[in-house]
Write an enzyme that holds these catalytic residues in place. Structure first.
Site, PDB file in Angstrom:
ATOM      1  N   HIS A 191     -46.558  -9.342  -9.649  1.00 52.20           N
ATOM      2  CA  HIS A 191     -47.628  -9.971 -10.436  1.00 52.20           C
ATOM      3  C   HIS A 191     -47.330 -11.450 -10.655  1.00 52.20           C
ATOM      4  O   HIS A 191     -46.926 -11.855 -11.744  1.00 52.20           O
ATOM      5  CB  HIS A 191     -47.760  -9.253 -11.775  1.00 52.20           C
ATOM      6  N   HIS A 197     -13.415  -1.351 -55.476  1.00 58.24           N
ATOM      7  CA  HIS A 197     -13.919  -2.464 -54.661  1.00 58.24           C
ATOM      8  C   HIS A 197     -13.654  -2.262 -53.170  1.00 58.24           C
ATOM      9  O   HIS A 197     -14.528  -2.511 -52.336  1.00 58.24           O
ATOM     10  CB  HIS A 197     -13.287  -3.775 -55.126  1.00 58.24           C
TER      11      HIS A 197
END
Length: 440
Positions: A342, A268
């Site tokens: 822009h 595990h």
């Protein structure tokens, strides 16, 4: 729908038992869960019924509580849930709420996962309306420590190969290769029982780790014989149970694996370390603490897309359905470099960059579907039916919705829509292809 659908259960089903390590009684109830919610535990014994999501970052290591997997979220813990999660993974359940009346999941009377798998089957498996979200192994990943290794390589399905090596004549070396699907899980893996060596029992008792253990709840391996009245269910039952444990621990990744996982002598603790390694090195969603498990934050996006400042125009992917579509957002601020020109004093996001941002969300969808995406690029081949319905300005949040129209031999056609505050501001159909990236 393209691809396998997500799955939950049709109705609630409950079981009772005792935790293997704590000996505490626990009632466990499987409940249906909504699409894309994943698997989560609910502690019904605590005030407010706090939840613990099954996710890699919630994996917790406690050296005083060995031989189990632990989840912890906001201080709330779930112990020894690996057999429960193995049943969910083996039965192909993606979304599930698991209520528990104690910290530790109940251990089935025989130490296997069969009772959990049968309970899920009894509750009825139900397909949902979203495609399954796989954890794709797109390149080899390995974790090792000493002679313990866990590695994964790309593979179209979900395969586990496990090898155990014990210096015990009744176990010895066993190997198994298993392609995960519900039918074979029920017959070949779920019945395999956990096991313990008789020589380890006293140490485990002294550590207080088997307060709920009984002779029937595990295979007890004596020096020259199995001590249980029931014989082995399979000649290689030991390695089959290790496959079961690994399958449950891999659920911590947050979804079904698409790949081949190869384990050698792992347990595990090493499984959790491997899960965390996969999370670190592969482009996967679910990294931002507290966010939805299907969210791709900017670090995960940058693992998949090659774009960088000032041309990375996606901040977050909020949904990615394999072979179907994706959604993402771009927060537009006055600090964007293109606003310098822009236009001075009248900032508007260039329409071509809205399309570029839209295409990058599409790129996440396409690159996520290929092996080794770090070696690929997406090229524009065409743009059709582009329309721009209102300007996008600083302070707007663009939400892109991309839908795959068709995909064939490395090319794809995708419909894209861009929204601000729910209003459609741009749309287009994009034709793109996946190419190999030039070596650097």
């Amino acid at each position: 729908m393209i691809g396998d659908p997500q799955r939950t259960i049709a109705r609630a089903v409950s079981l009772e038992g005792v935790g293997l390590h704590t000996g505490a009684h626990c009632t466990l109830t499987f409940k249906p869960a909504e699409t894309a919610s994943g698997v989560r535990f609910v502690r019904t014994d605590l005030p407010g019924h706090p939840t613990v999501q099954v996710r890699a970052e919630n994996a917790h290591f406690d050296p005083a509580a060995g031989r189990r997997t632990i989840l912890q979220e906001h201080g709330v813990q779930i112990h020894t849930m690996e057999h429960v999660l193995a049943a969910a993974a083996g039965m192909g359940v993606d979304n599930l709420t698991i209520e528990q009346s104690a910290m530790e999941s109940p251990e089935p009377a025989d130490g296997s996962a069969l009772v959990f798998a049968q309970a899920l089957q009894e509750a009825g498996l139900v397909d949902q309306d979203r495609p399954r979200r796989h954890v794709k192994i797109t390149r080899p990943v390995e974790w090792s420590e000493g002679d313990v290794t866990v590695r994964a390589v790309p593979y179209r399905g979900f395969r586990i190969t496990f090898t155990v090596e014990y210096d015990h004549p009744l176990i010895g070396t066993q190997s198994m290769c298993f392609d995960v699907d519900p039918k074979s899980f029920l017959t070949d893996i779920a019945p395999a029982r956990t096991f313990v060596l008789e020589r380890d029992l006293e140490l485990l008792r002294q550590a207080g780790w088997i307060r709920g253990g009984r002779l029937e709840s595990a295979i007890v391996v004596g020096s020259d014989r199995i001590l249980n009245p029931e014989p082995l269910r399979f000649p290689d039952e030991f390695v089959r149970h290790k496959v079961l444990d690994l399958l449950g621990d891999l659920m911590l990744l947050g979804g079904p694996v698409q790949g081949h996982v190869i384990a050698h002598r792992s347990g595990h603790q090493s499984h959790v370390a491997f899960v965390k390694r996969v999370r670190e090195v592969l482009p996967l969603p679910g990294r931002r603490p507290g966010a939805a498990p299907e969210e791709w934050d900017i670090t995960a996006i940058m693992d998949l897309l090659p774009h960088r400042y000032p041309f990375l125009l996606v901040d977050r992917i909020t949904r990615l359905d394999e072979g179907h579509g994706a959604e993402g957002i771009k927060n537009v601020t006055i600090n964007e470099p293109f606003f310098q020109g822009h236009f001075p004093g009248h900032p508007i996001m260039p329409a071509v960059l809205i399309l570029e941002a839209m295409a990058q969300v599409g790129g996440m969808l396409l690159l996520h579907s290929v092996e080794s995406p770090e070696g690929k690029l997406m090229y524009f081949m065409g743009i059709d039916k582009a329309k721009f319905r209102r300007p996008v300005t600083p302070g707007d949040q663009l939400r892109f919705v991309l839908t795959l129209i068709k995909q064939k031999k490395g090319t794809a056609k995708i419909r894209g829509e861009a929204f601000v505050d729910g209003q459609l501001v741009a749309e287009a159909e994009l034709l793109a292809m996946i190419v190999d990236r030039r070596a650097t």
